[in-house]
Design an enzyme around this catalytic site. Structure first.
Site, PDB file in Angstrom:
ATOM      1  CG  HIS A 287      -1.837   1.241   1.170  1.00 20.47           C
ATOM      2  ND1 HIS A 287      -2.711   1.492   0.131  1.00 20.47           N
ATOM      3  CD2 HIS A 287      -1.958   2.302   2.021  1.00 20.47           C
ATOM      4  CE1 HIS A 287      -3.336   2.644   0.334  1.00 20.47           C
ATOM      5  NE2 HIS A 287      -2.893   3.156   1.474  1.00 20.47           N
ATOM      6  CG  HIS A 297       1.335   9.693   2.011  1.00 24.85           C
ATOM      7  ND1 HIS A 297       0.751   9.683   3.257  1.00 24.85           N
ATOM      8  CD2 HIS A 297       0.322   9.838   1.118  1.00 24.85           C
ATOM      9  CE1 HIS A 297      -0.564   9.803   3.124  1.00 24.85           C
ATOM     10  NE2 HIS A 297      -0.850   9.912   1.849  1.00 24.85           N
ATOM     11  CB  VAL A 327       1.521   8.676  -3.245  1.00 29.30           C
ATOM     12  CG1 VAL A 327       1.719  10.010  -3.960  1.00 29.30           C
ATOM     13  CG2 VAL A 327       2.475   8.563  -2.068  1.00 29.30           C
TER      14      VAL A 327
END
Length: 424
Positions: A287, A297, A327
């Protein structure tokens, strides 16, 4: 109805449920990036509330020749699937199990889970869920050998952007859909899981959807609901039992000549035997991306710690592709290992641009790293066409392009298993 409010650059999020204000703390803030304001979710209501009519129908592969059919009813209904190779036919039937779950004051409908088969490869089957008076659905099984086509999309959500992505995917003659986490963006509001199931049913009932979970699936609330992934595990049953796993969060599977290994967002444990399977191609789903030149992120432990712990393992196994979400943009890296180009490393691809309500992550770090080949903040999806044991084509398609046949990014790759220089 759940309302989530955030404090930029901080750790505190206030979750309001049923009038209760609750602090929820997260371990890592987003660094150096202010996300745009969220958009409204679509809400897809039930066509027949309170009935035993099947809704939220979706399928997933189980082993080489079986399919799991999952659906929900508002009232009790038999967990039975009748199926055959002709419309209106009920040549065979199978019975499964029914369950439900509670989350605070929410109680789910009847969740039905039936495995059917054995099935012939590359064949269209017609099926009915529960009562034989219900609607007839159909699906096509994946082929047993090459070529095979995968649709890939992450961070899907349920917005107008999502609807556009699904419309584009519906025009593709794909065999299976892969989703590396963040499905519904229900974010504690369990009715949005129901809405998401109805939104994706037209596609998810026709082709197997193989998914893994992201941070938006955790839905853990201190004191009030201490179990993580409750809704995800109840609604999206993946073939973990066939992987000798004791958790729905950990599984692997083979299709045609490709081995897939989804890695959980909370991978506190991981077994290398799930990666190396002797197939010509190996694909890993994660992920949070290990490689990322977007400003969103950066510096998160879900990326850094997992990369530190597992990159050697994937390199030694000669993994071909690593797909990530998280993202909200698209980015493709060259074959890479230890932050440098390496012809025997995997291609890392971020595909978190499915259409979720949080919008696009539009700011990138400059200059663009040499290992980053293509990057763009647009909504879209990808297609992986594995032509044979040695060659595959990856394409990325943005939603803004009306012609689905036009690819914004495209590359042909040779499998590492066929490269003499990468033989272990």
């Amino acid at each position: 109805m759940a309302v989530v409010e955030g404090r930029l650059g901080g750790f505190l999020i206030v979750l309001t449920i049923m009038g209760l204000a609750l602090p929820v703390f997260f371990s890592a803030p987003v660094q150096g990036y202010n996300r745009p304001p969220p958009r409204k979710n679509l809400y897809v209501p039930s066509d027949d509330p309170g009935s035993d009519s099947p809704q939220q129908v979706h399928i997933s592969t189980v082993g080489a020749d079986k399919m799991r059919v999952s659906w929900i009813t508002d009232s009790p209904s038999p967990a039975t699937v009748e199926y055959g190779t002709s419309p209106g036919a009920s040549e065979k039937s199978a019975t499964g199990s029914t369950s439900s779950y509670k989350y605070l004051m929410y109680e789910s409908g009847e969740i039905h889970d039936v495995v059917i088969g054995p099935l012939e490869p590359n064949t269209v089957y017609y099926y009915r869920c529960g009562s034989n008076s219900g609607p007839e659905f159909s699906f096509k099984t994946p082929p047993a050998s090459f070529p095979i086509t995968f649709a890939v999309v992450g961070d899907l959500g349920q917005t107008e952007w999502t609807k556009s992505t699904l419309d584009h995917i519906s025009k593709v003659n794909y065999d299976m859909l892969l989703l590396p986490g963040d499905l519904s963006y229900a974010d504690f509001d369990q009715s949005l899981w129901d809405s998401f199931g109805r939104l994706v049913q037209p596609l998810a009932s026709q082709r197997p959807w193989m998914v893994t979970q992201g941070n938006h699936e955790i839905e853990k609330i201190p004191v009030l609901h201490s179990t993580a992934f409750t809704a995800y595990n109840a609604r999206w049953h993946m073939p973990y039992e066939e992987s000798s796993s004791d958790s729905n969060l950990y599984y692997s599977f083979d299709v045609a000549g490709v081995h897939f290994c989804p890695v959980p967002v909370v991978a506190s444990r991981f077994w290398g035997r799930w990666i190396g399977k002797g197939t010509p191609w190996i694909v890993v789903l994660i992920h949070a991306p290990w490689y990322n030149s977007n400003k969103a992120h950066q510096g998160e432990s879900e990326s850094i710690d997992m990369k530190d712990a597992m990159e050697d393992l994937l390199y030694q196994a000669r993994v071909d592709f690593v797909y990530a979400g998280h993202v909200h943009a698209y980015e493709r890296f060259t074959r890479v290992y230890k932050d440098e180009a390496n012809n025997c490393g995997p291609v890392h691809i971020t595909i978190g641009d499915g259409g979720n309500r949080e919008g696009l992550a539009s700011k990138y770090k400059n200059p663009q790293p040499k290992i980053s080949v293509f990057r763009e903040a647009s909504f879209g999806h990808g297609q992986l066409v594995v032509a044979n044991a040695t060659h595959a084509q990856w394409t990325w398609h943005r939603n803004e392009d009306s012609d689905e046949a036009v690819a914004s990014d495209s590359i042909w790759l040779t499998s590492l298993s066929s490269d003499p220089a990468c033989k272990n």
